[in-house]
Design a protein around this motif. Sequence first.
Motif, PDB file in Angstrom:
ATOM      1  N   PHE A 135       0.844  -1.190   0.000  1.00  0.00           N
ATOM      2  CA  PHE A 135       0.000   0.000   0.000  1.00  0.00           C
ATOM      3  C   PHE A 135       0.887   1.250   0.000  1.00  0.00           C
ATOM      4  N   GLU A 136       0.291   2.352  -0.355  1.00  0.00           N
ATOM      5  CA  GLU A 136       1.015   3.610  -0.521  1.00  0.00           C
ATOM      6  C   GLU A 136       1.422   4.202   0.819  1.00  0.00           C
ATOM      7  N   VAL A 137       2.663   4.648   0.911  1.00  0.00           N
ATOM      8  CA  VAL A 137       3.122   5.441   2.045  1.00  0.00           C
ATOM      9  C   VAL A 137       3.831   6.682   1.496  1.00  0.00           C
ATOM     10  N   GLN A 138       4.239   7.558   2.378  1.00  0.00           N
ATOM     11  CA  GLN A 138       4.893   8.802   1.949  1.00  0.00           C
ATOM     12  C   GLN A 138       6.200   8.971   2.695  1.00  0.00           C
ATOM     13  N   HIS A 139       7.298   8.762   1.979  1.00  0.00           N
ATOM     14  CA  HIS A 139       8.621   8.939   2.557  1.00  0.00           C
ATOM     15  C   HIS A 139       9.436   9.781   1.580  1.00  0.00           C
ATOM     16  N   ARG A 140      10.733   9.834   1.748  1.00  0.00           N
ATOM     17  CA  ARG A 140      11.574  10.685   0.896  1.00  0.00           C
ATOM     18  C   ARG A 140      12.065   9.957  -0.332  1.00  0.00           C
ATOM     19  N   LEU A 227      -1.221  -2.765  14.039  1.00  0.00           N
ATOM     20  CA  LEU A 227      -0.616  -1.760  13.165  1.00  0.00           C
ATOM     21  C   LEU A 227       0.767  -1.434  13.705  1.00  0.00           C
ATOM     22  N   ILE A 228       1.784  -1.675  12.890  1.00  0.00           N
ATOM     23  CA  ILE A 228       3.169  -1.338  13.244  1.00  0.00           C
ATOM     24  C   ILE A 228       3.510  -0.060  12.490  1.00  0.00           C
ATOM     25  N   HIS A 229       3.615   1.040  13.199  1.00  0.00           N
ATOM     26  CA  HIS A 229       3.699   2.356  12.547  1.00  0.00           C
ATOM     27  C   HIS A 229       4.961   3.104  12.954  1.00  0.00           C
ATOM     28  N   ASP A 230       5.535   3.779  11.995  1.00  0.00           N
ATOM     29  CA  ASP A 230       6.634   4.718  12.212  1.00  0.00           C
ATOM     30  C   ASP A 230       6.248   5.714  13.304  1.00  0.00           C
ATOM     31  N   ALA A 231       7.109   5.823  14.325  1.00  0.00           N
ATOM     32  CA  ALA A 231       6.922   6.823  15.388  1.00  0.00           C
ATOM     33  C   ALA A 231       8.301   7.355  15.761  1.00  0.00           C
ATOM     34  N   THR A 232       8.987   7.880  14.779  1.00  0.00           N
ATOM     35  CA  THR A 232      10.377   8.281  14.956  1.00  0.00           C
ATOM     36  C   THR A 232      10.545   9.387  15.989  1.00  0.00           C
ATOM     37  N   PHE A 233       9.594  10.322  16.029  1.00  0.00           N
ATOM     38  CA  PHE A 233       9.761  11.520  16.846  1.00  0.00           C
ATOM     39  C   PHE A 233       8.619  11.719  17.836  1.00  0.00           C
ATOM     40  N   SER A 234       8.902  12.528  18.840  1.00  0.00           N
ATOM     41  CA  SER A 234       7.862  12.980  19.761  1.00  0.00           C
ATOM     42  C   SER A 234       7.101  14.134  19.111  1.00  0.00           C
ATOM     43  N   ASP A 235       5.970  14.485  19.705  1.00  0.00           N
ATOM     44  CA  ASP A 235       5.080  15.451  19.064  1.00  0.00           C
ATOM     45  C   ASP A 235       5.655  16.859  18.981  1.00  0.00           C
ATOM     46  N   ASP A 236       6.654  17.157  19.783  1.00  0.00           N
ATOM     47  CA  ASP A 236       7.236  18.497  19.718  1.00  0.00           C
ATOM     48  C   ASP A 236       8.185  18.641  18.529  1.00  0.00           C
ATOM     49  N   ASP A 239       7.715  19.349  12.896  1.00  0.00           N
ATOM     50  CA  ASP A 239       8.363  19.931  11.721  1.00  0.00           C
ATOM     51  C   ASP A 239       9.500  19.030  11.231  1.00  0.00           C
ATOM     52  N   ARG A 240      10.279  18.503  12.164  1.00  0.00           N
ATOM     53  CA  ARG A 240      11.372  17.599  11.796  1.00  0.00           C
ATOM     54  C   ARG A 240      10.825  16.326  11.153  1.00  0.00           C
ATOM     55  N   ALA A 241       9.729  15.818  11.695  1.00  0.00           N
ATOM     56  CA  ALA A 241       9.113  14.622  11.125  1.00  0.00           C
ATOM     57  C   ALA A 241       8.646  14.896   9.698  1.00  0.00           C
ATOM     58  N   ARG A 242       8.044  16.052   9.491  1.00  0.00           N
ATOM     59  CA  ARG A 242       7.550  16.394   8.169  1.00  0.00           C
ATOM     60  C   ARG A 242       8.704  16.532   7.176  1.00  0.00           C
ATOM     61  N   THR A 243       9.782  17.151   7.606  1.00  0.00           N
ATOM     62  CA  THR A 243      10.929  17.373   6.728  1.00  0.00           C
ATOM     63  C   THR A 243      11.601  16.063   6.321  1.00  0.00           C
TER      64      THR A 243
END
Length: 307
Positions: A135-140, A227-236, A239-243
């Motif tokens: 299925f489709e995901v969105q990465h770099r 569901l095994i999901h990417d959770a690389t960063f905390s919510d603060d 912006d880093r997660a989006r980048t």
Amino acid sequence: MTLRVTFLGTSGAVPTTERSPSSVFVRREGDSLLFDAGEGTQRQMMRFGVGFDVSDIFVTHAHGDHVLGLPGLVQTWDFNGRDDPLTIHCPQGTASNLDDLVHAVGSTPSFPVHLNEVSAGDVAVEREEYEIRAFEVQHRTRAVGYVLDEFDRKGRFDREHAEELGVPVGPKFSTLHEGEPVELEDGTVVEPEQVVGDPRPGRTVVYTGDTRPVDATVEAAEDADLLIHDATFSDDMTDRARTTGHSTAGEAGEIADWADVRRLALTHISSRYAGDVGMLKDQAESVFSGETFVAHDGYELDVPFPE
């Protein structure tokens, strides 16, 4: 019927002393399946005793922390005299890179290695009782997630009612359970729906790999058991997660909530949280009321059938 998930590697791009790069092992009855193969995957397989009888590897994308374990793993299989073929499933446009990794030590494996490129919606593997689709995901980069989706099971057979209807104990029970009518000695025909309940759902496990929170994951994971999901960063660090093309723990929780999954595993944890992952769990649980855990290397769970 076994459906067991073992987390072999749960770190983000940079490993730590406690977390290895991404890899998830799934045993589904007699089938052994590997999702991503970060550096050191073969040692993690030995460490946690999952076995080496892998038939298929499902690569979400060709970043190093998800594929650099392939050369060593293939070489070890070669040293051990493997004969069984191996299929490596990967996103469209990445097969040549992975083929280079398979042959990184300058030799051709003694067993067949097939590269199968997949796009979102493609069924990578279809077995008698389940399928695995992309299925489709969105990465770099070119990337996909994977859904292991079991087909519906037969309904429960009501033996007591079958006997009340006069069906003799024996082969006719199996015939009815397989969906075929049977005729009794007096000419009465008993239909399957008289003694077999409605089909029962199988289990669904969804693995995103690295991704931003996307609607396609919600669709793929609807009512999933895990569901095994990417959770690389905390919510603060939204912006880093989006980048970087990743998700925060809270975003993973939102996806799990929207998809109404039963259990959420947070993984691909940044090395900056090596000392404390509690906040990640708290952030996901603030928006998702189902069971949530932060996966760690060696964490193993059996996925039960839905009630």
